[in-house]
Design an enzyme around this catalytic site. Structure first.
Site, mmCIF file in Angstrom:
data_model
loop_
_atom_site.group_PDB
_atom_site.id
_atom_site.type_symbol
_atom_site.label_atom_id
_atom_site.label_comp_id
_atom_site.label_asym_id
_atom_site.label_seq_id
_atom_site.Cartn_x
_atom_site.Cartn_y
_atom_site.Cartn_z
ATOM 1 N N CYS A 155 6.541 -6.885 6.846
ATOM 2 C CA CYS A 155 7.644 -6.348 7.646
ATOM 3 C C CYS A 155 8.070 -7.415 8.636
ATOM 4 C CB CYS A 155 7.197 -5.088 8.398
ATOM 5 S SG CYS A 155 8.538 -4.279 9.333
ATOM 6 N N SER A 204 12.125 6.446 7.729
ATOM 7 C CA SER A 204 11.760 6.116 9.105
ATOM 8 C C SER A 204 12.256 4.716 9.444
ATOM 9 C CB SER A 204 10.234 6.188 9.235
ATOM 10 O OG SER A 204 9.839 5.951 10.567
ATOM 11 N N SER A 251 11.686 5.556 15.132
ATOM 12 C CA SER A 251 10.489 5.107 15.854
ATOM 13 C C SER A 251 10.914 4.655 17.240
ATOM 14 C CB SER A 251 9.828 3.961 15.085
ATOM 15 O OG SER A 251 9.381 4.441 13.836
ATOM 16 N N LEU A 252 10.859 5.556 18.198
ATOM 17 C CA LEU A 252 11.386 5.250 19.534
ATOM 18 C C LEU A 252 10.309 4.599 20.416
ATOM 19 C CD1 LEU A 252 14.098 5.571 21.035
ATOM 20 C CD2 LEU A 252 13.169 7.629 22.094
ATOM 21 N N HIS A 253 9.222 5.282 20.621
ATOM 22 C CA HIS A 253 8.029 4.759 21.309
ATOM 23 C C HIS A 253 8.195 4.474 22.802
ATOM 24 C CE1 HIS A 253 6.280 4.745 17.416
ATOM 25 N NE2 HIS A 253 6.936 3.706 16.970
ATOM 26 N N CYS A 302 3.360 8.508 1.072
ATOM 27 C CA CYS A 302 3.923 7.582 2.042
ATOM 28 C C CYS A 302 4.056 6.244 1.321
ATOM 29 C CB CYS A 302 2.950 7.490 3.219
ATOM 30 S SG CYS A 302 3.397 6.232 4.415
ATOM 31 N N GLU A 327 0.822 -1.208 0.000
ATOM 32 C CA GLU A 327 0.000 0.000 0.000
ATOM 33 C C GLU A 327 0.856 1.258 0.000
ATOM 34 O OE1 GLU A 327 -4.018 -1.229 2.321
ATOM 35 O OE2 GLU A 327 -2.203 -1.329 3.510
ATOM 36 N N CYS A 371 1.625 -2.563 15.524
ATOM 37 C CA CYS A 371 1.582 -2.185 14.114
ATOM 38 C C CYS A 371 0.988 -3.330 13.296
ATOM 39 C CB CYS A 371 2.992 -1.863 13.627
ATOM 40 S SG CYS A 371 3.084 -1.514 11.859
ATOM 41 N N CYS A 381 -0.742 5.619 10.117
ATOM 42 C CA CYS A 381 0.469 4.940 10.597
ATOM 43 C C CYS A 381 0.110 3.614 11.258
ATOM 44 C CB CYS A 381 1.173 5.778 11.649
ATOM 45 S SG CYS A 381 1.683 7.382 11.072
ATOM 46 N N ASN A 402 -3.094 4.494 16.415
ATOM 47 C CA ASN A 402 -4.205 4.146 15.524
ATOM 48 C C ASN A 402 -4.642 2.730 15.814
ATOM 49 O OD1 ASN A 402 -4.396 6.551 13.853
ATOM 50 N ND2 ASN A 402 -2.338 6.011 13.188
ATOM 51 N N CYS A 446 6.706 -5.271 15.539
ATOM 52 C CA CYS A 446 6.215 -4.357 16.580
ATOM 53 C C CYS A 446 4.741 -4.694 16.850
ATOM 54 C CB CYS A 446 6.364 -2.903 16.132
ATOM 55 S SG CYS A 446 8.068 -2.487 15.695
ATOM 56 N N GLY A 496 6.915 -1.986 5.835
ATOM 57 C CA GLY A 496 8.303 -2.430 5.768
ATOM 58 C C GLY A 496 9.266 -1.576 6.553
ATOM 59 N N GLU A 497 10.451 -2.122 6.757
ATOM 60 C CA GLU A 497 11.533 -1.407 7.439
ATOM 61 C C GLU A 497 12.542 -1.000 6.360
ATOM 62 O OE1 GLU A 497 12.541 0.033 10.183
ATOM 63 O OE2 GLU A 497 14.508 0.279 9.265
HETATM 64 N N1 SAH Z 1 9.477 0.371 9.872
HETATM 65 C C1 SAH Z 1 9.642 1.811 9.859
HETATM 66 C C2 SAH Z 1 8.711 2.444 8.881
HETATM 67 C C3 SAH Z 1 7.252 2.421 9.288
HETATM 68 S S1 SAH Z 1 6.846 4.039 9.656
HETATM 69 C C4 SAH Z 1 9.484 2.352 11.257
HETATM 70 O O1 SAH Z 1 9.014 1.626 12.119
HETATM 71 O O2 SAH Z 1 9.890 3.471 11.517
HETATM 72 C C5 SAH Z 1 5.373 3.947 10.442
HETATM 73 C C6 SAH Z 1 5.370 4.730 11.753
HETATM 74 O O3 SAH Z 1 4.112 4.506 12.366
HETATM 75 C C7 SAH Z 1 6.415 4.196 12.729
HETATM 76 O O4 SAH Z 1 6.867 5.210 13.562
HETATM 77 C C8 SAH Z 1 5.584 3.203 13.492
HETATM 78 O O5 SAH Z 1 6.169 2.845 14.705
HETATM 79 C C9 SAH Z 1 4.288 3.954 13.638
HETATM 80 N N2 SAH Z 1 3.158 3.077 13.940
HETATM 81 C C10 SAH Z 1 3.061 1.759 13.727
HETATM 82 N N3 SAH Z 1 1.872 1.293 14.149
HETATM 83 C C11 SAH Z 1 1.202 2.354 14.634
HETATM 84 C C12 SAH Z 1 -0.095 2.518 15.208
HETATM 85 N N4 SAH Z 1 -0.927 1.490 15.337
HETATM 86 N N5 SAH Z 1 -0.446 3.755 15.577
HETATM 87 C C13 SAH Z 1 0.376 4.812 15.428
HETATM 88 N N6 SAH Z 1 1.604 4.710 14.897
HETATM 89 C C14 SAH Z 1 2.022 3.503 14.512
#
Ligand code: SAH
Length: 374
Positions: free
Chosen positions: A132, A221, A244-246, A125, A112, A139, A363, A320, A136, A187-188
């Protein structure tokens, strides 16, 4: 070394080698394009003509390439512009300002891309892998595992295709020209390093060699693949790095971003600061706000201490919803307090507007499920 819970799809775990697509113009640099045309018995300069159609005018229909001899058009397009992306479905929301495209690839894989129009810019995007492997848990893409890397041209073609959609005026209230690309789809990107880098070069080379976007308008990212982040810092590019730290602490990040079991918060931030030093670019720190999981005031304070004084910007993403997830987005007052604490620590912080939720295009919602429509 810690073994990681990298998720693989059935085909990959059964040891079948994923089939890459046929070669395409966008896989090749200028001299390789010339060689390809010479191999077809055509003069070298046809490479420039073909590139002008594809990258400059966003034209891929051989019948519209009237400066090529009619007798050669089908042969040239057949060899260098094979169809890589077959549109399966396009969905729009936000009054047409957000459009999600679902594509089928030559081997049946689904990916997508999302086109987002704003008053001053148009962003796409794009996906860098089918599925992937980073697993995580919040996601949707991470749940299905990795099918395969996309080729350079499969990555580039998503942007070229949607640049054509924008140019047709389909995104009301936005400029017609694609200006920004974010590698935030499926994907990463740093796990498909060489192809993603070649794609960045195609997207940013001046037309007709490439799409002519500014490097500063490209964002890559990553979950935090430290060696690849360091390598990217040495490429002499001006692209934006998003991390993507989180979570600011290893205990929680080990769970939310499993690759943290290999590269810890301190290492990943070191690599981010190395990137900022080498490029002078502010690193974007992505942080999905998950209710009662990572949104406590003490975590905001810890994050603030880690980032204070650094060339960094925090992007908070309201979580999301994804199918089957046990997590929710943080409450708005909690989110506001998190922002307040980060700003009080001197860290520039914004909350991302989550485009495309209704069409599962936001996202973390890209899972490429093909819904049968009746
Ligand atoms: N694999 C890369 C590229 C994906 S970017 C990465 O992880 O950075 C997508 C972004 O959305 C990342 O920051 C990811 O962590 C975030 N993301 C993934 N699932 C999400 C969700 N359910 N709600 C909000 N952000 C999310």
């Amino acid at each position: 070394m810690t073994s990681l819970p990298i998720v693989q799809s059935e085909a990959a775990s059964a040891g079948r080698r994923p089939a890459m697509p046929p070669r395409h113009l966008a896989d090749l640099d200028v001299s390789a394009r010339e060689e390809a045309l010479v191999a077809l018995g055509e003069p070298k300069f046809r490479a420039r003509q073909l590139s002008t159609h594809y990258f400059g005018r966003l034209v891929r229909d051989p019948d519209a390439m009237t400066d090529l001899p009619a007798a050669s058009r089908a042969k040239i397009a057949g060899d260098l512009l094979p169809r890589l992306l077959t549109p399966v479905r396009e969905m729009a929301c936000d009054d047409g300002a957000t459009r999600k495209a679902l594509w089928r690839l030559h081997d049946g894989s689904l990916v997508e891309s999302v086109l987002m129009g704003y008053p001053d810019r148009v962003t796409v995007c794009i996906s860098s892998q089918a599925g992937c492997g980073m697993a995580c848990p919040f996601c949707a893409t991470g749940q299905a595992g990795l099918t395969r890397n996309l080729s350079t041209a499969e990555i580039v073609d998503q942007a070229v295709y949607l640049a054509g959609v924008a140019a047709s005026g389909a995104v009301a209230g936005s400029p017609p020209r694609l200006s920004h690309v974010v590698f935030m789809g499926m994907g990463e990107p740093l796990a498909n390093y060489n192809r993603v880098l070649a794609a960045v070069r195609r997207l940013t080379s001046p037309a007709p060699e490439g799409l002519g976007l500014s490097q500063r308008h490209i964002t890559i990212s990553t979950v935090g693949l430290v060696p690849a982040m360091r390598k990217l810092a040495d490429e002499d590019l001006q692209v934006t790095l998003a991390l993507s730290l989180h979570a600011p602490d290893d205990d929680l990040r080990d769970e939310l971003v499993p690759v943290n079991q290999r590269w810890k918060v301190a290492e990943v931030l070191d690599a981010a600061w190395h990137y900022a030093d080498r490029t002078g670019r502010r690193v974007s720190v992505e942080y999905a706000m998950i209710k009662d999981v990572n949104d406590q005031p003490w975590r905001a304070d810890l994050l603030g201490r880690l980032l204070a004084g650094r060339l960094a910007h925090v992007n908070l993403i309201p979580l999301n919803p994804t199918p089957g997830s046990r997590w929710d987005a943080s409450a708005k007052p909690v989110e506001r307090e998190f922002v307040r604490r980060l700003r009080a620590a001197g860290v520039s912080t914004t909350v991302r507007d989550t485009r495309g939720r209704e069409i599962d295009g936001a996202c973390g919602q890209l899972a490429a499920a093909e819904v049968t429509t009746t």
